[in-house]
Each structure stands twice: as structure tokens, then as C-alpha cells.
Design a protein around this motif. Structure first.
Motif, mmCIF file in Angstrom:
data_model
loop_
_atom_site.group_PDB
_atom_site.id
_atom_site.type_symbol
_atom_site.label_atom_id
_atom_site.label_comp_id
_atom_site.label_asym_id
_atom_site.label_seq_id
_atom_site.Cartn_x
_atom_site.Cartn_y
_atom_site.Cartn_z
ATOM 1 N N ALA A 1 30.747 49.114 35.987
ATOM 2 C CA ALA A 1 31.765 48.123 35.660
ATOM 3 C C ALA A 1 31.652 47.698 34.200
ATOM 4 O O ALA A 1 30.581 47.342 33.721
ATOM 5 N N PRO B 1 37.973 49.269 36.834
ATOM 6 C CA PRO B 1 36.713 48.510 36.839
ATOM 7 C C PRO B 1 35.687 49.025 35.842
ATOM 8 O O PRO B 1 34.749 48.290 35.501
ATOM 9 N N GLU C 1 34.983 35.751 43.020
ATOM 10 C CA GLU C 1 35.214 37.127 43.424
ATOM 11 C C GLU C 1 35.961 37.235 44.747
ATOM 12 O O GLU C 1 36.852 38.070 44.909
ATOM 13 N N ALA D 1 40.567 45.322 42.624
ATOM 14 C CA ALA D 1 40.664 45.690 41.223
ATOM 15 C C ALA D 1 41.806 46.649 40.924
ATOM 16 O O ALA D 1 42.331 46.671 39.827
#
Length: 448
Positions: A29, A418, A436, A442
Motif C-alpha cells: 500500500a 492501493p 477504515e 479501495a
């Protein structure tokens, strides 16, 4: 491998690890960010916590059809390289920014604009298709109809939705790349706003230089330069290497109040008092500073900040005055002060900066906290006017100012790859994200 990559502002200069396109697959990420030619002024092209992926090496133009005006090229090809190929065939870019030393991928990722936004909108409107490489190993073909959501998010998405491998764009036929310019000076900001409606209605291009240091009844004086591709412009020279260069950064800022006051008086005094038409080379009209290599070094070792804003037309005259007066109160001198209109031609991009109104660009040498305080004050004026700040010219706007400028930023975050991250996105959007468990996946709705 570590290599030096700087943004054009040079406020932060570091060596970064680099990666190849093949290294995108399986990256962690926020590990990577594609890097074009470093002409973004701020930190949208930086990724200090990860690696950069240079797009210039090996980049080539893949195809050009002189019958249709369609061109396909790798993302790392420079706009100057495209112009060198297509100009002899009677074509030009539909939209060109103030420098041709930007990559095709960078022009798309920032959805750049030019002096003809009131006629043709942003660069994204020229984009026919592109191939996007993502960290899950996919090569996704994107058009306005195919994977439309990802197409829209990538245009103006600052390189965060994936790596543009190649793109096809549409060019426009022109009688000559050279420009018939109509120029005149105006004695105050009122002269600009009194003239601009007729100028934009009658010309493909328009831009104004402003003497940011002028005060009193002369506040906002400047030179307006309208243009059209000349019917009698003759053959145009292809892009050439810069004639001049700044070989090193001087120990002090050379573009200070003393030097700029003299320059501004000379530039304004040499401009015609009444409208004058002449044919000028295309390079001097569209990309005048490309003639000087590394001109940004003139701002000294601490670099420069550029502040570009857009604000509604209804209060543009008053907002422009407030911005100029604010810079003057802070004792700042802007070398490159440019005012122009944005039209109502919609962009296909989700996060495009241009919107109907007027845009003012100011350049300031970095003087530390005093400069940052002034830039914050300029932001407040833009915010109160209902305007926005250009993210790919920025290195310091607050997360709150970013959200006010781009209230739909969460849609881009939902489609961000990501594996991709920039210092700009980390500094702004990532400070605004919800916990989150409240966030969208994502890659949600990536196909649109």
C-alpha cells in the motif's frame, strides 16, 4: 536504485528509490507513484515514503494518422515531442499548458488547461482512450464508454488510479502553428474585466500578464494577449532545445521586488497602448519560458511556491483585487502573475481543477514562514469567494482547503489503486478519511 527527482518548485529536493512498471504488481500500500517530467510545482509528484516510477525512459510515439488526427503514445512522451511530429502535418494540440515539457501521462493525470479553456475546456477532452496498469496485474482499457468511472477518475486523478501505459488523443487541424496575436495594455484591473468578454468571444486564446506590484489607480494593470492560429502564419519551426539556461541556483532570489519592479515597468511600457495585431512564433506565445532551461533556479536555493486559484465570475473583479492587495500587504513579489478566464466547457475528469470563472496564478520565492502565512491568507480569500486551489501547483494547502476545493475527493479515494500514493494525497486526503471500517472498498465501482 536511488535517483534525484524534484518538483518544479524545488522547495523539497530529495533522492528517491525508483521502480519499473513491472514492479507495480504486488506492491504494498502506498509504495509507488508514477513520475513524468517533474513539472508539477508541489508534492503531487513526490512520494517520499515510497518509490517513484519514471515514465520517460523508453517512451515513444506509437502511431499517428494524419487523416484523422489521432495519435497514440506512451505516457512518458513529452508534449514537445508530439508537437515536433504533428506540426509539419498541419496539426496542433487541442489544449496545451504553459510548458510543452510535460508528459502525455502527466497532462492527463493533472487534466491540464491552456489559454483556450473558454473554447475547448481541459486536456482531458482530447483523450480518446488509454490503457491503465493496476497493481492487481490488470491492463484496463478505458474510454468515455468503457470503464467510464475509471476513465473519469484517472483524468485529473494525479496518477493515483493506476499507471497510464499509453493513450490515444485527438489533435486539431490548424492553418499554422504560429499565432496572430492581438495585444494591448490596460491601465488597471478594470481595463481587463471591461475588455475580456469581447476578447474571448472573438479569439481562440487569451491570457493576461499582470503587474502584481502596481498600486493605487494602477492596481492590476497589465497586458492582454489574445491569439488565433494564423491563416498567413507560414511554416513553424519545430520545438527546439532551450536557447538559454540557468546553470546553477544563485545563493539568493534574483526575482525580488527590486528586479521585478524594473522588469514590470519595462514590460508594461513596451506593450502597445491600443490593440495591435502581429504574427508571433507559436513557442513564444504558448511556452515562452521553455526557451530558458531551469529558469526556476532564479528563485534561489529555497525554491518557489506557486499559488493558482479559480473563483466565480460574478465577484471575480473584487476577488482579483483582494488577492493582489493581500500579496502586497505581505511584501511579496510575484514574477509570473497570470490572469485568464475559464469557460463552462465541462471536463470529463472527476477532479479537474478548472471550473467556470477566472483563474489567477502567482509565483513567490520561498521565504519560509512569512511566505506560508501569506499563502494561507490567499487561500482564505479564495475560500470566501467560493473558489478552489490547484492541487498540482500546491505544496502546502490544508486538508480543509483541499476538501473545500474538491468536495468529491472521496470518489477518487474509492478508486485509488492501493499501491499508489503521493505526498500531496497523504498530506490532504488521507488526513480526512474516515475510520477504515467506514470507508468504501479501495476499488469500488472502478468500472463505472
Amino acid at each position: 536504485m536511488r535517483q534525484g527527482f524534484n518538483s518544479w518548485g524545488r522547495v523539497v529536493r530529495r533522492h528517491r528509490d525508483i521502480a519499473s512498471l513491472a514492479g507495480l504488481t504486488g506492491s504494498g500500500a502506498g509504495a509507488l507513484l508514477p513520475f513524468g517530467n517533474g513539472r508539477s510545482y508541489g508534492d503531487s509528484c513526490h512520494n517520499d515514503a515510497g518509490r517513484l516510477m519514471p515514465m520517460r525512459p523508453g517512451a515513444a510515439i506509437r502511431a499517428f494518422d494524419p487523416e484523422t488526427g489521432l495519435l497514440t503514445a506512451d505516457a512518458g512522451v513529452l508534449l514537445s515531442e508530439i508537437l515536433a511530429l504533428v506540426m509539419p502535418h498541419g496539426y496542433f494540440l487541442e489544449v496545451t499548458p504553459g510548458t510543452a515539457q510535460v508528459t502525455l501521462g502527466g497532462a492527463i493525470a493533472n487534466d491540464v488547461h491552456g489559454k483556450n479553456h473558454h473554447r475547448r475546456g481541459t486536456f482531458g477532452r482530447s483523450v480518446v482512450s488509454f490503457v491503465l496498469c493496476t497493481s492487481d496485474g490488470s491492463n484496463i482499457a478505458c474510454t468515455p464508454a468503457q470503464n467510464a468511472g475509471l476513465f473519469q477518475a484517472t483524468i485529473g486523478g494525479m496518477g493515483l488510479t493506476g499507471v497510464i501505459e499509453a493513450a490515444t488523443i485527438r489533435l486539431m487541424r490548424v492553418p499554422s502553428a504560429n499565432v496572430r496575436q492581438t495585444a494591448f495594455r490596460f491601465a488597471s484591473i478594470d481595463g481587463y474585466f471591461d475588455a475580456i468578454d469581447a476578447i474571448d468571444a472573438g479569439h481562440e486564446y487569451s491570457v493576461s500578464w499582470i503587474d502584481q506590484l502596481a498600486r493605487g489607480s494602477s492596481l492590476g494593470r497589465g497586458v492582454l494577449m489574445a491569439g488565433d492560429h494564423a491563416e498567413d502564419g507560414g511554416p513553424a519551426r519545430p520545438p527546439a532545445p532551450p536557447r538559454l539556461s540557468v546553470p546553477f541556483s544563485p545563493p539568493v532570489n534574483l526575482l525580488n521586488r527590486v528586479t521585478l519592479k524594473a522588469f514590470n515597468a519595462l514590460y508594461f511600457g513596451r506593450a502597445p497602448e491600443t490593440s495591435k495585431s502581429s504574427i508571433v512564433p507559436w513557442g513564444s506565445y504558448f511556452h515562452p519560458l521553455d526557451a530558458v532551461r531551469d529558469w526556476n533556479r532564479l528563485y534561489g536555493p529555497r525554491g518557489l511556491f506557486q499559488h493558482q486559484s479559480v473563483y466565480p465570475a460574478e465577484t471575480a473583479r473584487e476577488t482579483t483585487i483582494r488577492l493582489i492587495e493581500c500579496a502586497q500587504r505581505h511584501g511579496a513579489a510575484s514574477f509570473l502573475t497570470v490572469l485568464k478566464r475559464f469557460g463552462d466547457v465541462p471536463s470529463p475528469g472527476l477532479m479537474s481543477f478548472p471550473r467556470p470563472g477566472f483563474t489567477l496564478t502567482l509565483d513567490f520565492a520561498n521565504s519560509g514562514p512569512a511566505t506560508l502565512a501569506m499563502l494561507d491568507a490567499l487561500d482564505e480569500i479564495v475560500l470566501l469567494a467560493g473558489g478552489a486551489i490547484n492541487p498540482y501547483k500546491d505544496q502546502r494547502m490544508s486538508a480543509a482547503m483541499f476538501e473545500a476545493s474538491f468536495p468529491n475527493w472521496r470518489t477518487l479515494e474509492a478508486q485509488r489503486d492501493p499501491a499508489l500514493m503521493s505526498d500531496f494525497w497523504r498530506r490532504t486526503a488521507m488526513r480526512l478519511v474516515r475510520p477504515e471500517h467506514e470507508r468504501m472498498p479501495a476499488r469500488a465501482a472502478a468500472a463505472g
